[in-house]
Design an enzyme around this catalytic site. Structure first.
Site, PDB file in Angstrom:
ATOM      1  N   ARG A 150       7.361  47.068  28.323  1.00 39.88           N
ATOM      2  CA  ARG A 150       8.563  46.510  27.697  1.00 39.88           C
ATOM      3  C   ARG A 150       8.460  46.729  26.197  1.00 39.88           C
ATOM      4  NH1 ARG A 150       6.625  42.564  31.347  1.00 39.88           N
ATOM      5  NH2 ARG A 150       8.058  42.039  33.052  1.00 39.88           N
ATOM      6  N   LYS A 174       5.160  39.041  29.886  1.00 41.97           N
ATOM      7  CA  LYS A 174       5.931  37.803  29.937  1.00 41.97           C
ATOM      8  C   LYS A 174       5.052  36.650  30.408  1.00 41.97           C
ATOM      9  CE  LYS A 174      10.670  39.433  30.607  1.00 41.97           C
ATOM     10  NZ  LYS A 174      11.859  39.368  31.488  1.00 41.97           N
ATOM     11  N   HIS A 249      14.623  49.672  27.493  1.00 44.62           N
ATOM     12  CA  HIS A 249      14.401  49.134  28.836  1.00 44.62           C
ATOM     13  C   HIS A 249      14.760  50.153  29.911  1.00 44.62           C
ATOM     14  CE1 HIS A 249      13.021  45.566  30.857  1.00 44.62           C
ATOM     15  NE2 HIS A 249      13.988  45.663  31.745  1.00 44.62           N
ATOM     16  N   ARG A 252      11.756  51.993  30.931  1.00 42.37           N
ATOM     17  CA  ARG A 252      10.971  51.232  31.923  1.00 42.37           C
ATOM     18  C   ARG A 252      11.574  51.407  33.314  1.00 42.37           C
ATOM     19  NH1 ARG A 252       7.553  46.638  32.551  1.00 42.37           N
ATOM     20  NH2 ARG A 252       8.396  44.981  33.861  1.00 42.37           N
ATOM     21  N   HIS A 275       5.321  42.404  37.146  1.00 42.89           N
ATOM     22  CA  HIS A 275       6.289  41.480  37.729  1.00 42.89           C
ATOM     23  C   HIS A 275       5.578  40.323  38.419  1.00 42.89           C
ATOM     24  CE1 HIS A 275       9.650  44.743  38.042  1.00 42.89           C
ATOM     25  NE2 HIS A 275       9.641  44.152  36.872  1.00 42.89           N
ATOM     26  N   TYR A 284      14.466  48.420  42.079  1.00 45.06           N
ATOM     27  CA  TYR A 284      14.256  49.837  41.778  1.00 45.06           C
ATOM     28  C   TYR A 284      14.209  50.702  43.038  1.00 45.06           C
ATOM     29  CZ  TYR A 284      12.989  47.985  37.221  1.00 45.06           C
ATOM     30  OH  TYR A 284      13.008  47.329  36.019  1.00 45.06           O
TER      31      TYR A 284
END
Length: 304
Positions: A150, A174, A249, A252, A275, A284
């Site tokens: 990211r 994150k 993004h 990514r 994730h 995806y």
């Protein structure tokens, strides 16, 4: 609507609680800033009503007012900010319920196929990375497009996070979760070169891997600007891509799609992307036209 300074005075305790809670929960600086802005707008719409007395109707009314000038993605982000706000108040015993949890997120966003570049298109984009800081900017593109980082993760990279001997990168993602990413050999070589040619930082304590011309950590906005300039140059020579909304993004997205098209196990893709849930990675798994055509060629139709 009440102005910002009045909001800070009227809702000083809830705002302080939310600020502390986000920092304690490991929210990134960018997310904290964005969520705080959304919550300020929400509090302004309450017209001095105590937050404990606000209900589902107040949340929905605010979201509807926002939706007139923004799409479903923005609405969902705003709702997430308000949910987090009430969660913090409950945590600090300043509220007993979260009215934002009673409001459903928009489903439109879930059905949206991510925008991405095909593998050959991504290779072409790299050829448009030019200029005085080409190596640094190329490394940034490689980390986002071929390692799935990211933009915030690129921004937070320090020299110590690059493990040259192991050929890996420690990424702070994150929720302040660390993820070790194995790097392709070519990316390792580029990062070694960038580290050697790194601009001397303004501060001797600065550990940033990517440094700006002024000797400071390259900001998220600067990284986005670098990407935008490359994408603009690419689109000028590829008019068929003019309407494609390319961004950091999207690189990514391209990385994730490339792995899945190469039959990499989705569980591995999930770990590489950092994730928390495999459901996030599932967006995806879209099927492209070439895969559809390939599937149809396997069918044998009898001569009638």
């Amino acid at each position: 609507m009440t102005n910002k300074y009045d909001i800070e005075e009227i809702y000083s305790e809830p705002i302080q609680a939310f600020t502390i809670w986000m920092k304690q929960s490991g929210y990134t600086e960018a997310t904290r800033k964005e969520y705080k802005r959304e919550v300020f707008d929400y509090l302004s719409s309450l017209d001095e009503l105590p937050v404990q007395q606000a209900g589902k109707l107040h949340v929905v009314s605010f979201l509807v007012s926002k939706q007139e000038s923004a799409g479903d993605r923005t609405r969902n982000r705003t709702l997430s900010a308000i949910r987090s706000f009430y969660t913090s108040l409950i945590d600090f015993e300043l509220a007993t319920r979260n009215p934002a949890l009673e409001v459903k997120k928009s489903k439109t966003e879930k059905n949206k196929i991510p925008v991405y570049l095909e593998e050959q298109e991504l290779k072409k984009v790299l050829t448009y990375v030019e200029g005085r800081f080409r190596d640094r900017n190329l490394a940034i593109f490689l980390l986002m497009g071929y390692c799935g980082l990211r933009v915030g993760e690129v921004h937070r990279l320090n020299l110590s996070h690059f493990k040259k001997e192991k050929g890996t990168l420690e990424v702070l993602g994150k929720g302040r979760k660390w993820n070790e990413i194995p790097l392709p050999e070519m990316v390792v070589d580029v990062l070694v070169k960038v580290a050697e040619e790194r601009i001397q930082p303004y501060s001797s304590k600065e550990e940033a891997f990517f440094v700006s011309q002024k000797g400071r950590r390259l900001s998220i906005r600067q990284i986005q600007k670098i990407a935008a300039q490359v994408f603009d140059a690419f689109k000028q020579d590829h008019p068929q891509m003019t309407d494609m909304r390319l961004s950091c993004h999207k690189l990514r997205h391209s990385f994730a799609t490339m792995l899945l098209n190469n039959n990499v196990d989705i569980r591995v893709v999930k770990e590489l992307l950092g994730h928390a849930s495999i459901e996030t990675t599932m967006i995806y798994t879209h099927i492209n036209d070439e895969q559809k055509r390939s599937a149809m060629t396997t069918i044998e139709i009898p001569v009638i």
